[in-house]
Design a protein around this motif. Structure first.
Motif, PDB file in Angstrom:
ATOM      1  N   GLU A   1      46.027  18.027 -13.857  1.00  0.00           N
ATOM      2  CA  GLU A   1      45.595  16.983 -14.792  1.00  0.00           C
ATOM      3  C   GLU A   1      45.224  17.585 -16.148  1.00  0.00           C
ATOM      4  O   GLU A   1      44.833  18.751 -16.242  1.00  0.00           O
ATOM      5  N   ARG A   2      45.336  16.772 -17.182  1.00  0.00           N
ATOM      6  CA  ARG A   2      44.918  17.229 -18.509  1.00  0.00           C
ATOM      7  C   ARG A   2      43.412  17.244 -18.659  1.00  0.00           C
ATOM      8  O   ARG A   2      42.859  17.943 -19.495  1.00  0.00           O
ATOM      9  N   SER A   3      42.737  16.440 -17.844  1.00  0.00           N
ATOM     10  CA  SER A   3      41.284  16.320 -17.935  1.00  0.00           C
ATOM     11  C   SER A   3      40.596  17.349 -17.047  1.00  0.00           C
ATOM     12  O   SER A   3      40.893  17.459 -15.854  1.00  0.00           O
ATOM     13  N   GLN A   4      39.672  18.095 -17.655  1.00  0.00           N
ATOM     14  CA  GLN A   4      38.902  19.063 -16.885  1.00  0.00           C
ATOM     15  C   GLN A   4      38.068  18.375 -15.819  1.00  0.00           C
ATOM     16  O   GLN A   4      37.936  18.868 -14.694  1.00  0.00           O
ATOM     17  N   LEU A   5      37.511  17.206 -16.132  1.00  0.00           N
ATOM     18  CA  LEU A   5      36.685  16.479 -15.168  1.00  0.00           C
ATOM     19  C   LEU A   5      37.509  16.025 -13.962  1.00  0.00           C
ATOM     20  O   LEU A   5      37.062  16.098 -12.822  1.00  0.00           O
ATOM     21  N   LYS A   6      38.735  15.545 -14.236  1.00  0.00           N
ATOM     22  CA  LYS A   6      39.591  15.104 -13.134  1.00  0.00           C
ATOM     23  C   LYS A   6      39.992  16.286 -12.256  1.00  0.00           C
ATOM     24  O   LYS A   6      40.025  16.186 -11.024  1.00  0.00           O
ATOM     25  N   ASN A   7      40.307  17.418 -12.874  1.00  0.00           N
ATOM     26  CA  ASN A   7      40.665  18.597 -12.103  1.00  0.00           C
ATOM     27  C   ASN A   7      39.479  19.082 -11.270  1.00  0.00           C
ATOM     28  O   ASN A   7      39.647  19.501 -10.122  1.00  0.00           O
ATOM     29  N   LYS A   8      38.284  18.998 -11.826  1.00  0.00           N
ATOM     30  CA  LYS A   8      37.098  19.420 -11.077  1.00  0.00           C
ATOM     31  C   LYS A   8      36.872  18.484  -9.882  1.00  0.00           C
ATOM     32  O   LYS A   8      36.562  18.939  -8.775  1.00  0.00           O
ATOM     33  N   ALA A   9      37.034  17.182 -10.106  1.00  0.00           N
ATOM     34  CA  ALA A   9      36.835  16.220  -9.022  1.00  0.00           C
ATOM     35  C   ALA A   9      37.852  16.456  -7.903  1.00  0.00           C
ATOM     36  O   ALA A   9      37.512  16.416  -6.715  1.00  0.00           O
ATOM     37  N   ARG A  10      39.100  16.718  -8.275  1.00  0.00           N
ATOM     38  CA  ARG A  10      40.128  16.972  -7.260  1.00  0.00           C
ATOM     39  C   ARG A  10      39.841  18.269  -6.518  1.00  0.00           C
ATOM     40  O   ARG A  10      40.009  18.359  -5.294  1.00  0.00           O
ATOM     41  N   ALA A  11      39.422  19.286  -7.239  1.00  0.00           N
ATOM     42  CA  ALA A  11      39.106  20.567  -6.598  1.00  0.00           C
ATOM     43  C   ALA A  11      37.950  20.410  -5.620  1.00  0.00           C
ATOM     44  O   ALA A  11      37.947  21.003  -4.536  1.00  0.00           O
ATOM     45  N   MET A  12      36.948  19.607  -5.981  1.00  0.00           N
ATOM     46  CA  MET A  12      35.816  19.378  -5.081  1.00  0.00           C
ATOM     47  C   MET A  12      36.259  18.621  -3.831  1.00  0.00           C
ATOM     48  O   MET A  12      35.761  18.861  -2.729  1.00  0.00           O
ATOM     49  N   THR A  13      37.206  17.693  -3.998  1.00  0.00           N
ATOM     50  CA  THR A  13      37.741  16.968  -2.838  1.00  0.00           C
ATOM     51  C   THR A  13      38.399  17.934  -1.862  1.00  0.00           C
ATOM     52  O   THR A  13      38.174  17.866  -0.642  1.00  0.00           O
ATOM     53  N   VAL A  14      39.201  18.845  -2.387  1.00  0.00           N
ATOM     54  CA  VAL A  14      39.869  19.829  -1.532  1.00  0.00           C
ATOM     55  C   VAL A  14      38.837  20.755  -0.884  1.00  0.00           C
ATOM     56  O   VAL A  14      38.921  21.058   0.313  1.00  0.00           O
ATOM     57  N   LEU A  15      37.851  21.208  -1.654  1.00  0.00           N
ATOM     58  CA  LEU A  15      36.837  22.119  -1.114  1.00  0.00           C
ATOM     59  C   LEU A  15      36.058  21.455   0.015  1.00  0.00           C
ATOM     60  O   LEU A  15      35.846  22.062   1.080  1.00  0.00           O
ATOM     61  N   ARG A  16      35.615  20.224  -0.188  1.00  0.00           N
ATOM     62  CA  ARG A  16      34.873  19.530   0.864  1.00  0.00           C
ATOM     63  C   ARG A  16      35.724  19.381   2.127  1.00  0.00           C
ATOM     64  O   ARG A  16      35.239  19.548   3.248  1.00  0.00           O
ATOM     65  N   SER A  17      37.005  19.062   1.943  1.00  0.00           N
ATOM     66  CA  SER A  17      37.883  18.888   3.092  1.00  0.00           C
ATOM     67  C   SER A  17      38.091  20.202   3.836  1.00  0.00           C
ATOM     68  O   SER A  17      38.114  20.246   5.070  1.00  0.00           O
ATOM     69  N   ARG A  18      38.217  21.308   3.105  1.00  0.00           N
ATOM     70  CA  ARG A  18      38.358  22.608   3.763  1.00  0.00           C
ATOM     71  C   ARG A  18      37.092  22.977   4.534  1.00  0.00           C
ATOM     72  O   ARG A  18      37.171  23.514   5.649  1.00  0.00           O
ATOM     73  N   LEU A  19      35.929  22.693   3.958  1.00  0.00           N
ATOM     74  CA  LEU A  19      34.673  23.013   4.643  1.00  0.00           C
ATOM     75  C   LEU A  19      34.490  22.151   5.887  1.00  0.00           C
ATOM     76  O   LEU A  19      34.011  22.629   6.919  1.00  0.00           O
ATOM     77  N   LEU A  20      34.895  20.871   5.805  1.00  0.00           N
ATOM     78  CA  LEU A  20      34.818  20.008   6.976  1.00  0.00           C
ATOM     79  C   LEU A  20      35.752  20.521   8.069  1.00  0.00           C
ATOM     80  O   LEU A  20      35.401  20.520   9.262  1.00  0.00           O
ATOM     81  N   LYS A  21      36.933  20.979   7.685  1.00  0.00           N
ATOM     82  CA  LYS A  21      37.885  21.517   8.649  1.00  0.00           C
ATOM     83  C   LYS A  21      37.314  22.764   9.329  1.00  0.00           C
ATOM     84  O   LYS A  21      37.492  22.955  10.542  1.00  0.00           O
ATOM     85  N   LEU A  22      36.637  23.601   8.576  1.00  0.00           N
ATOM     86  CA  LEU A  22      36.013  24.790   9.157  1.00  0.00           C
ATOM     87  C   LEU A  22      34.993  24.401  10.219  1.00  0.00           C
ATOM     88  O   LEU A  22      34.923  25.015  11.293  1.00  0.00           O
ATOM     89  N   LYS A  23      34.194  23.383   9.915  1.00  0.00           N
ATOM     90  CA  LYS A  23      33.202  22.914  10.891  1.00  0.00           C
ATOM     91  C   LYS A  23      33.890  22.409  12.149  1.00  0.00           C
ATOM     92  O   LYS A  23      33.460  22.704  13.270  1.00  0.00           O
ATOM     93  N   GLU A  24      34.969  21.643  11.973  1.00  0.00           N
ATOM     94  CA  GLU A  24      35.709  21.106  13.117  1.00  0.00           C
ATOM     95  C   GLU A  24      36.293  22.234  13.973  1.00  0.00           C
ATOM     96  O   GLU A  24      36.259  22.184  15.201  1.00  0.00           O
ATOM     97  N   GLU A  25      36.856  23.249  13.314  1.00  0.00           N
ATOM     98  CA  GLU A  25      37.482  24.344  14.052  1.00  0.00           C
ATOM     99  C   GLU A  25      36.446  25.136  14.848  1.00  0.00           C
ATOM    100  O   GLU A  25      36.732  25.613  15.949  1.00  0.00           O
ATOM    101  N   GLU A  26      35.249  25.277  14.295  1.00  0.00           N
ATOM    102  CA  GLU A  26      34.185  25.966  15.030  1.00  0.00           C
ATOM    103  C   GLU A  26      33.814  25.191  16.287  1.00  0.00           C
ATOM    104  O   GLU A  26      33.645  25.773  17.364  1.00  0.00           O
ATOM    105  N   GLU A  27      33.709  23.865  16.158  1.00  0.00           N
ATOM    106  CA  GLU A  27      33.376  23.049  17.319  1.00  0.00           C
ATOM    107  C   GLU A  27      34.519  23.055  18.341  1.00  0.00           C
ATOM    108  O   GLU A  27      34.289  23.118  19.546  1.00  0.00           O
ATOM    109  N   ARG A  28      35.762  23.001  17.840  1.00  0.00           N
ATOM    110  CA  ARG A  28      36.904  22.987  18.741  1.00  0.00           C
ATOM    111  C   ARG A  28      37.023  24.321  19.483  1.00  0.00           C
ATOM    112  O   ARG A  28      37.400  24.364  20.658  1.00  0.00           O
TER     113      ARG A  28
END
Length: 373
Positions: free
Chosen positions: A261-288
């Protein structure tokens, strides 16, 4: 085979839900009320099927006793004998329904999904196949009425994808796509191969349930955020402003970059979405991993190092190594026709979870049968 696990916990939960629904303030939160109502309906059906299963068992016992009773009327004995197959079939159907109702749903099944596709070994051929997988999943999503939103990408010189991250939104996206995580292997003759030799390349796919802020608590102090000028094609706005964002999560070492994205704010929001999803996946894999220690078999819905599938183009063959599934319809698969594969994986997963619930091992599971030389 006809005995069912105890359902007293489910009955207790049903009583809890009834108490919640009796509260005058219950409908003040419509979304929560709808969730509770759906759970109550499911549990009521479970309890009703369990009772019907018990009644069918009693009816079968009575019919069998009548058949064996030499003093009983011959016509009644014949009628009881004729009814037994239908009674046994009904009991088995009710048993299957009860067991399905007792298997807990994956709480992330209804989530939107972040998919990450990365070229592995194989150079340009791997990046070209990564782009083809992105097209495959995009076509599959379009066919189901889902929306695909690119989040980050890195292209190769030959027009492939070194990496592509995208969000898919729709109904039950994660439920359908969660088994795609792992290493996808492609065998074919590259267009640059003069001698017609088959090359083997790999692409890794990660499937992450979209995480909400309530799912993963991130301390701002744990983040190191840097911005830079985006590189590569994308227009004047992309190349002349500090819009690219990189986020480092210091406790885990995870790094997310977003510059589409051209917007720094939009890129930051998207990056945070990916980061949260990766961290949630890590939690799931530990439980699994903890749960898997008690299971002999696993389909493997998340290990990116696991080779899950081979796409053999000369033979028009696709093989899923986790369940020994082989299809000779690779051309259709690459157009996004993967419903049959997903349904097979879901069926085996259900059988495994059923085996864990009943203690009866599923005999149809075949680990790593691929037919490759």
């Amino acid at each position: 085979m006809d005995n069912l696990p105890d359902i007293s916990l489910f009955k207790h939960r049903l009583d809890e839900l009834a108490a919640q629904m009796a509260d005058p303030a219950f409908f003040q939160n419509p979304r929560k009320a709808a969730e509770v109502s759906r759970e109550q309906q499911k549990l009521e059906q479970l309890v009703a099927d369990h009772r019907a299963h018990e009644k069918a068992g009693r009816d079968i016992a009575e019919a069998q006793a009548l058949v064996k009773d030499a003093s009983a009327d011959a016509d009644l004995r014949e009628l009881a004998q004729a009814e037994l197959p239908d009674l046994e079939q009904r009991r088995e159907a009710l048993r299957a329904s009860v067991l399905r109702g007792m298997i807990p749903p994956d709480p992330t099944d209804s989530r939107n999904t972040v998919m990450e596709i990365r070229a592995g070994t194989g150079g340009d051929e791997a990046s070209l196949f990564a782009a083809e997988l992105f097209r495959l999943y995009s076509r599959y999503a379009e066919g189901r009425g889902w929306k695909v939103q690119p989040m980050s990408s890195s292209t190769s010189e030959r027009g492939g994808c070194k990496e592509v991250i995208f969000l898919i939104t729709g109904q039950d996206v994660y439920r359908q796509l969660k088994y795609e995580s792992g290493v996808h292997r492609v065998q074919r003759v590259p267009v640059t191969e003069a001698n017609g030799r088959i090359h083997t390349s790999t692409v890794t796919v990660a499937v992450l349930p979209e995480a909400e802020e309530v799912d993963v608590q991130i301390d701002p102090q744990d983040l190191e955020i840097t911005v830079s000028r985006a590189s590569g094609p994308g227009g004047q706005g992309v190349n002349t402003t500090d819009s690219a964002v990189q986020i480092l999560h210091k406790p885990t070492g995870l790094i997310v970059q977003c510059a589409d994205e051209r917007s720094q704010l939009k890129n930051k929001a998207r990056a945070m979405t990916v980061l949260r999803s990766r961290l949630l996946k890590l939690k799931e894999e530990e439980e699994r991993a903890k749960y898997a220690a008690h299971r002999r078999n696993q389909i493997g819905t998340g290990d990116r190092s696991e080779r899950i599938r081979t796409y053999n183009f000369p033979q028009n063959r696709l093989t899923d190594h986790r369940i020994g599934l082989t299809l000779y319809s690779l051309t259709q698969v690459m157009e996004g026709e993967i419903d049959g594969i997903i349904e097979s994986l879901q069926r085996v997963d259900f059988e495994q979870r059923l085996a864990a619930l009943t203690g009866v091992e599923y005999s149809g599971f075949r680990k790593d049968a691929d037919g490759d030389e």
